[in-house]
Write a protein that holds these residues in place. Sequence first.
Motif, PDB file in Angstrom:
ATOM      1  N   ILE A  42       0.813  -1.690   0.023  1.00 40.85           N
ATOM      2  CA  ILE A  42      -0.228  -0.207  -0.276  1.00 40.85           C
ATOM      3  C   ILE A  42       0.650   1.411   0.090  1.00 40.85           C
ATOM      4  CG2 ILE A  42      -1.508   1.529   1.425  1.00 40.85           C
ATOM      5  CD1 ILE A  42      -3.084  -1.378   2.151  1.00 40.85           C
ATOM      6  N   LEU A  43       1.781   1.293   0.776  1.00 36.03           N
ATOM      7  CA  LEU A  43       2.617   2.004   0.855  1.00 36.03           C
ATOM      8  C   LEU A  43       3.803   2.517  -0.583  1.00 36.03           C
ATOM      9  CD1 LEU A  43       4.382   4.718   2.108  1.00 36.03           C
ATOM     10  CD2 LEU A  43       5.882   2.366   2.911  1.00 36.03           C
ATOM     11  N   ALA A  44       3.871   1.615  -1.172  1.00 37.44           N
ATOM     12  CA  ALA A  44       4.255   1.711  -2.519  1.00 37.44           C
ATOM     13  C   ALA A  44       2.938   2.579  -3.296  1.00 37.44           C
ATOM     14  CB  ALA A  44       4.904   0.111  -2.981  1.00 37.44           C
ATOM     15  N   MET A  45       2.569   1.581  -3.700  1.00 38.41           N
ATOM     16  CA  MET A  45       1.010   2.353  -4.554  1.00 38.41           C
ATOM     17  C   MET A  45       0.571   4.333  -3.816  1.00 38.41           C
ATOM     18  SD  MET A  45      -2.207  -0.122  -4.698  1.00 38.41           S
ATOM     19  CE  MET A  45      -2.282  -1.287  -3.008  1.00 38.41           C
ATOM     20  N   ILE A  46       0.754   4.410  -2.975  1.00 37.63           N
ATOM     21  CA  ILE A  46       1.127   5.155  -2.296  1.00 37.63           C
ATOM     22  C   ILE A  46       1.908   6.549  -3.328  1.00 37.63           C
ATOM     23  CG2 ILE A  46       0.573   7.246  -1.132  1.00 37.63           C
ATOM     24  CD1 ILE A  46      -1.006   5.012   0.978  1.00 37.63           C
ATOM     25  N   LEU A  92      10.842   3.550   6.412  1.00 37.36           N
ATOM     26  CA  LEU A  92       9.436   2.100   5.844  1.00 37.36           C
ATOM     27  C   LEU A  92      10.292   1.902   5.188  1.00 37.36           C
ATOM     28  CD1 LEU A  92       6.265   3.305   7.887  1.00 37.36           C
ATOM     29  CD2 LEU A  92       7.083   1.438   8.603  1.00 37.36           C
ATOM     30  N   VAL A  93      10.825   2.136   3.786  1.00 40.81           N
ATOM     31  CA  VAL A  93      10.822   1.656   2.860  1.00 40.81           C
ATOM     32  C   VAL A  93      12.749   1.359   2.996  1.00 40.81           C
ATOM     33  CG1 VAL A  93      11.709   2.978   0.516  1.00 40.81           C
ATOM     34  CG2 VAL A  93       9.738   3.926   1.775  1.00 40.81           C
ATOM     35  N   PHE A  94      13.318   2.249   4.003  1.00 39.02           N
ATOM     36  CA  PHE A  94      14.625   1.303   3.886  1.00 39.02           C
ATOM     37  C   PHE A  94      14.812   1.390   5.214  1.00 39.02           C
ATOM     38  CE2 PHE A  94      15.105   5.612   0.800  1.00 39.02           C
ATOM     39  CZ  PHE A  94      14.631   4.311  -0.924  1.00 39.02           C
TER      40      PHE A  94
END
Length: 191
Positions: free
Chosen positions: A105-109, A169-171
């Motif tokens: 979801i984070l990637a989609m946003i 949260l990504v790295f």
Amino acid sequence: MTKSDKKPGRPRSQESHQAIIKATLDLLSQMGYDRLSIDAIARSAGVGKTTIYRWYASKEELVADAIESVREEIEIPDTGTLSSDIDCIIEIAVKTTLTPLGRQILAMIIGAASSSPQFAQVYWTKYLLPRRQAFHVAIERAKTRNEIHADTDSDLVFDLMSGIMLYALVFIPSVEPVEAYIRRAVGIILK
């Protein structure tokens, strides 16, 4: 709702709404935001395009709502101290995002907001701005308790904290848990 506020046609069905949301999420994960279309969502959900447009004015609004339907609402608690309030916010955000679905979801946003200014505006207005305003209340409480400087800019603190959370949260940090990294960074901001 008054009689004049009702949209023409059949009443909205909760079952079709759930099918639309599910189809939107499924197709987002398969094809991404840019290739997603209302036609494809309607076919996948087994509804007509007019049914989708009874619920949503645009693809951007539908995608934002679909994404938010699976995210846990982040409450801004009043624990009595700003550091405890922020700890609760961080704990909830990390718990909901550090899952396979949360990361997707984070990637989609990020992807949708990067490629579509319309989506970014809808998502900002419907979801981020209300959270930012709620965070402002927590900062104002902290000012009243003399925990932070009276001139602390709550919007800037929210934006910086959000940026730190996204980055962590990504790295994912390798030297400490995500929560500890975010807390340490926010502590530096608030000094």
